[in-house]
Structures are given as structure tokens and as C-alpha cells.
Design a protein around this motif. Structure first.
Motif, PDB file in Angstrom:
ATOM      1  N   GLN A   1    -109.646   6.904 -84.683  1.00  0.00           N
ATOM      2  CA  GLN A   1    -109.472   7.570 -85.967  1.00  0.00           C
ATOM      3  C   GLN A   1    -108.389   8.640 -85.984  1.00  0.00           C
ATOM      4  N   PHE A   2    -108.248   9.392 -84.899  1.00  0.00           N
ATOM      5  CA  PHE A   2    -107.282  10.498 -84.893  1.00  0.00           C
ATOM      6  C   PHE A   2    -105.864  10.007 -85.149  1.00  0.00           C
ATOM      7  N   GLY A   3    -105.516   8.849 -84.622  1.00  0.00           N
ATOM      8  CA  GLY A   3    -104.178   8.302 -84.865  1.00  0.00           C
ATOM      9  C   GLY A   3    -103.928   8.053 -86.342  1.00  0.00           C
ATOM     10  N   TRP A   4    -104.929   7.513 -87.033  1.00  0.00           N
ATOM     11  CA  TRP A   4    -104.806   7.266 -88.464  1.00  0.00           C
ATOM     12  C   TRP A   4    -104.699   8.573 -89.241  1.00  0.00           C
ATOM     13  N   LYS A   5    -105.480   9.566 -88.819  1.00  0.00           N
ATOM     14  CA  LYS A   5    -105.456  10.853 -89.513  1.00  0.00           C
ATOM     15  C   LYS A   5    -104.078  11.508 -89.382  1.00  0.00           C
ATOM     16  N   VAL A   6    -103.534  11.492 -88.190  1.00  0.00           N
ATOM     17  CA  VAL A   6    -102.207  12.080 -87.987  1.00  0.00           C
ATOM     18  C   VAL A   6    -101.154  11.286 -88.747  1.00  0.00           C
ATOM     19  N   LEU A   7    -101.268   9.979 -88.735  1.00  0.00           N
ATOM     20  CA  LEU A   7    -100.312   9.156 -89.463  1.00  0.00           C
ATOM     21  C   LEU A   7    -100.344   9.513 -90.951  1.00  0.00           C
ATOM     22  N   GLY A   8    -101.528   9.711 -91.497  1.00  0.00           N
ATOM     23  CA  GLY A   8    -101.627  10.126 -92.891  1.00  0.00           C
ATOM     24  C   GLY A   8    -100.960  11.466 -93.145  1.00  0.00           C
ATOM     25  N   ILE A   9    -101.159  12.405 -92.246  1.00  0.00           N
ATOM     26  CA  ILE A   9    -100.529  13.722 -92.380  1.00  0.00           C
ATOM     27  C   ILE A   9     -99.011  13.593 -92.355  1.00  0.00           C
ATOM     28  N   VAL A  10     -98.507  12.812 -91.416  1.00  0.00           N
ATOM     29  CA  VAL A  10     -97.051  12.615 -91.309  1.00  0.00           C
ATOM     30  C   VAL A  10     -96.505  11.991 -92.588  1.00  0.00           C
ATOM     31  N   PHE A  11     -97.174  10.958 -93.084  1.00  0.00           N
ATOM     32  CA  PHE A  11     -96.708  10.322 -94.315  1.00  0.00           C
ATOM     33  C   PHE A  11     -96.722  11.316 -95.478  1.00  0.00           C
ATOM     34  N   ALA A  12     -97.767  12.119 -95.584  1.00  0.00           N
ATOM     35  CA  ALA A  12     -97.836  13.099 -96.663  1.00  0.00           C
ATOM     36  C   ALA A  12     -96.724  14.140 -96.538  1.00  0.00           C
ATOM     37  N   LYS A  13     -96.471  14.599 -95.321  1.00  0.00           N
ATOM     38  CA  LYS A  13     -95.432  15.612 -95.097  1.00  0.00           C
ATOM     39  C   LYS A  13     -94.030  15.075 -95.373  1.00  0.00           C
TER      40      LYS A  13
END
Length: 82
Positions: free
Chosen positions: A41-53
Motif C-alpha cells: 500500500q505505501f507505494g500506491w500512497k506515495v505514487l498518489g502524492i507524487v501525482f498530486a504534487k
């Protein structure tokens, strides 16, 4: 570390890249993680943050939804989704 999670060094590098604003590097590593460990899950969460940023809201939404699906009790994932 086990066969279902990335190694600690990769996790530390991912956190460092994200926290330092090195979004290209963080995205590459997070993409690799979700490919190699699709249920981590952490990989997906970080990926979401990166996409949002980086102003890719549709991709962020998809990553956040996957993060919430994998860890339905993660309040930070729900916050990010909101």
C-alpha cells in the motif's frame, strides 16, 4: 524484509526523495514498487502524492483509491483521497 515488501533501503530512499521534493525520482521508485509489489500500500500512497504534487489529479485519484482499497483503515490514505 520479506518477499512481499520492498527493502528498507528503497523505502528510505523513496521517503527521502518525496520529502525533498525530488518527485521524478520518487515517481520512478514508487512505480517500480507498485509493479514489483502490487499489494504494498505505501507505494500506491506515495505514487498518489507524487501525482498530486505534479498536477496529475486523475492519476492521483486512481493511486489513492488503490491505497484505500489495500488498507481500508489508513486514515491518511482517506485524507489524501479527499
Amino acid at each position: 524484509m520479506n518477499e512481499f515488501e520492498p527493502c528498507d533501503d528503497d523505502l528510505q530512499k523513496l521517503s527521502d526523495d518525496l520529502n525533498s521534493g525530488r518527485y521524478v525520482e520518487a515517481e520512478v521508485l514508487a512505480q517500480s514498487m507498485v509493479t514489483d509489489f502490487p499489494d504494498y500500500q505505501f507505494g500506491w500512497k506515495v505514487l498518489g502524492i507524487v501525482f498530486a504534487k505534479t498536477d496529475r489529479q486523475l492519476e492521483a485519484l486512481k493511486a489513492y483509491l488503490k491505497a484505500v482499497q489495500l488498507e481500508p483503515n489508513d486514515m491518511q490514505a482517506y485524507y489524501n483521497l479527499g
